[in-house]
Write a protein that holds these residues in place. Structure first.
Motif, short mmCIF file in Angstrom:
data_model
loop_
_atom_site.label_atom_id
_atom_site.label_comp_id
_atom_site.label_asym_id
_atom_site.label_seq_id
_atom_site.Cartn_x
_atom_site.Cartn_y
_atom_site.Cartn_z
N ASP A 11 0.86 1.05 0.54
CA ASP A 11 1.88 2.07 0.72
C ASP A 11 2.34 1.93 2.16
OD1 ASP A 11 3.07 4.65 1.57
OD2 ASP A 11 2.47 5.36 -0.41
N PRO A 12 3.63 1.78 2.43
CA PRO A 12 4.08 1.50 3.80
C PRO A 12 3.73 2.59 4.81
CG PRO A 12 5.95 2.01 2.38
CD PRO A 12 4.76 1.82 1.49
N ALA A 13 3.44 3.81 4.33
CA ALA A 13 3.12 4.90 5.25
C ALA A 13 1.64 4.94 5.61
CB ALA A 13 3.52 6.24 4.63
N ARG A 31 -5.33 -20.01 6.83
CA ARG A 31 -5.68 -20.62 5.55
C ARG A 31 -4.40 -20.82 4.72
NH1 ARG A 31 -11.13 -18.94 4.27
NH2 ARG A 31 -12.38 -19.59 6.07
N PRO A 32 -3.69 -21.90 4.95
CA PRO A 32 -2.42 -22.13 4.24
C PRO A 32 -2.58 -22.28 2.74
CG PRO A 32 -3.05 -24.07 5.51
CD PRO A 32 -3.98 -22.96 5.93
N GLU A 33 -3.80 -22.49 2.27
CA GLU A 33 -4.01 -22.61 0.82
C GLU A 33 -3.99 -21.27 0.12
OE1 GLU A 33 -8.22 -22.19 2.53
OE2 GLU A 33 -6.29 -23.06 3.12
N LEU A 34 -3.92 -20.16 0.87
CA LEU A 34 -3.87 -18.84 0.26
C LEU A 34 -2.46 -18.52 -0.22
CD1 LEU A 34 -6.01 -16.58 2.64
CD2 LEU A 34 -6.73 -17.82 0.60
N ASP A 35 -2.38 -17.93 -1.38
CA ASP A 35 -1.12 -17.41 -1.92
C ASP A 35 -1.25 -15.89 -1.93
OD1 ASP A 35 1.23 -16.84 -3.27
OD2 ASP A 35 0.36 -17.27 -5.24
N VAL A 36 -0.67 -15.24 -0.91
CA VAL A 36 -0.80 -13.79 -0.76
C VAL A 36 0.42 -13.11 -1.37
CG1 VAL A 36 -1.17 -11.86 0.81
CG2 VAL A 36 -2.12 -14.11 1.36
N GLN A 37 0.18 -12.26 -2.36
CA GLN A 37 1.24 -11.51 -3.02
C GLN A 37 1.21 -10.07 -2.51
OE1 GLN A 37 3.60 -12.68 -5.30
NE2 GLN A 37 2.81 -14.66 -4.60
N TRP A 38 2.33 -9.63 -1.95
CA TRP A 38 2.44 -8.30 -1.36
C TRP A 38 3.10 -7.37 -2.37
CZ3 TRP A 38 0.05 -7.76 3.28
CH2 TRP A 38 -0.26 -8.96 3.96
N THR A 39 2.39 -6.31 -2.75
CA THR A 39 2.84 -5.46 -3.85
C THR A 39 2.74 -3.99 -3.47
OG1 THR A 39 1.99 -7.12 -5.40
CG2 THR A 39 2.50 -4.95 -6.29
N PRO A 40 3.81 -3.22 -3.65
CA PRO A 40 3.76 -1.80 -3.30
C PRO A 40 3.00 -0.97 -4.32
CG PRO A 40 5.91 -2.34 -4.21
CD PRO A 40 5.16 -3.64 -4.09
N MET A 41 2.34 0.06 -3.82
CA MET A 41 1.79 1.13 -4.65
C MET A 41 2.18 2.43 -3.95
SD MET A 41 -2.30 1.02 -3.76
CE MET A 41 -2.62 2.63 -4.52
N SER A 42 1.83 3.56 -4.52
CA SER A 42 2.31 4.82 -3.97
C SER A 42 1.20 5.85 -3.88
CB SER A 42 3.45 5.37 -4.84
OG SER A 42 3.78 6.68 -4.45
N LEU A 43 0.94 6.32 -2.66
CA LEU A 43 -0.02 7.42 -2.49
C LEU A 43 0.51 8.70 -3.13
CD1 LEU A 43 -1.21 6.79 1.17
CD2 LEU A 43 -2.50 6.41 -0.94
N PHE A 68 8.12 7.82 -0.65
CA PHE A 68 8.14 7.55 -2.08
C PHE A 68 9.35 6.70 -2.45
CE2 PHE A 68 8.63 9.32 -6.59
CZ PHE A 68 7.73 8.41 -7.11
N VAL A 69 10.50 7.02 -1.88
CA VAL A 69 11.70 6.23 -2.12
C VAL A 69 11.52 4.81 -1.59
CG1 VAL A 69 14.15 5.97 -1.54
CG2 VAL A 69 13.26 8.20 -2.20
N LEU A 70 10.87 4.68 -0.43
CA LEU A 70 10.63 3.35 0.14
C LEU A 70 9.76 2.50 -0.78
CD1 LEU A 70 10.02 3.98 3.96
CD2 LEU A 70 11.91 2.73 2.90
N THR A 71 8.71 3.10 -1.34
CA THR A 71 7.85 2.33 -2.23
C THR A 71 8.62 1.88 -3.47
OG1 THR A 71 7.00 4.37 -3.26
CG2 THR A 71 5.71 3.43 -1.46
N LYS A 72 9.52 2.73 -3.95
CA LYS A 72 10.34 2.33 -5.10
C LYS A 72 11.30 1.20 -4.72
CE LYS A 72 11.78 6.54 -6.28
NZ LYS A 72 12.43 7.59 -7.12
N ALA A 73 11.87 1.29 -3.53
CA ALA A 73 12.78 0.23 -3.08
C ALA A 73 12.03 -1.09 -2.93
CB ALA A 73 13.43 0.63 -1.76
#
Length: 205
Positions: A11-13, A31-43, A68-73
């Motif tokens: 959650d960005p906050a 570690r360039p072999e890592l594939d990091v997926q960034w995914t929002p959730m909401s408190l 909350f709007v930011l997480t949706k965006a």
């Protein structure tokens, strides 16, 4: 070298999620072999599930609604533009919210501009267009660790944990040692929990 998939829910906050994200960023750089997926959730969604009474929910002010709007965006951005755009916007938001300590309305538009993300994502999020996208990504993270946690959530090759909750974010070799410990924990199917009380707040470095 085999790719290791890391999923990171935030959650960005949340200052703790931001701290952990800086550690994860340092690990990924080394570690360039890592594939990091960034995914929002909401408190906000998490608290809504934990506190169903109307008084609690109505007590959240404008700052909570903005987040909350930011997480949706962010969920809509992940769906339409992909992982790198989510990471870039999260970085821009986090610098202003956490490092600069800002809470003014202007920080959002500045972050979108700095990240090169069309501001229409905000309007579409406010209109409810990305509600389902956020619900899906939020449920995916929480469904793996349970309702009695928060952010961040990290999954290594599909095995998810709440945390790590760290302050300050380790760097360099120390960052790698912590990550390798989490990878080892994820490899043991019976590992569930390790915790102690926090003795300090977020220390941004």
């Amino acid at each position: 070298m085999a790719t290791t998939t890391v999923e990171f829910w935030f959650d960005p906050a949340c200052p703790w999620a931001w701290m952990t994200s800086r550690w994860m960023e340092d690990v990924a750089r080394q570690r360039p072999e890592l594939d990091v997926q960034w995914t929002p959730m909401s408190l906000w969604l998490l608290n809504r599930a934990q506190h169903a009474d109307a008084d609690y929910l109505s007590g959240h002010g404008a700052a909570h609604q903005r987040t909350f709007v930011l997480t949706k965006a962010l969920a809509g951005l992940k769906q339409e533009a992909g992982n790198e755009h989510v990471k870039t916007l999260y970085d821009a938001l986090g610098e202003r919210i956490h490092h600069e300590g800002r809470s003014d309305d202007a920080l959002v538009s500045e972050a979108f501009e700095a990240a090169g993300v069309d501001a229409s994502f905000l309007a579409r999020a406010e209109a409810g267009e990305f509600d389902e996208a956020l619900e899906t990504s939020h449920r995916d993270g929480i469904g793996r660790v349970g309702q009695d946690v928060g952010t961040p959530i990290i999954a290594v090759n599909g095995v998810a944990f709440f945390g790590p909750v760290i302050s300050p974010a380790p760097k360099g070799e120390q960052a790698l040692r912590l990550f390798d410990g989490i990878v080892m924990a994820a490899e043991y199917d019976g590992f569930f929990e390790l915790k102690r009380s926090r003795t300090r707040g977020p220390e941004f470095n």
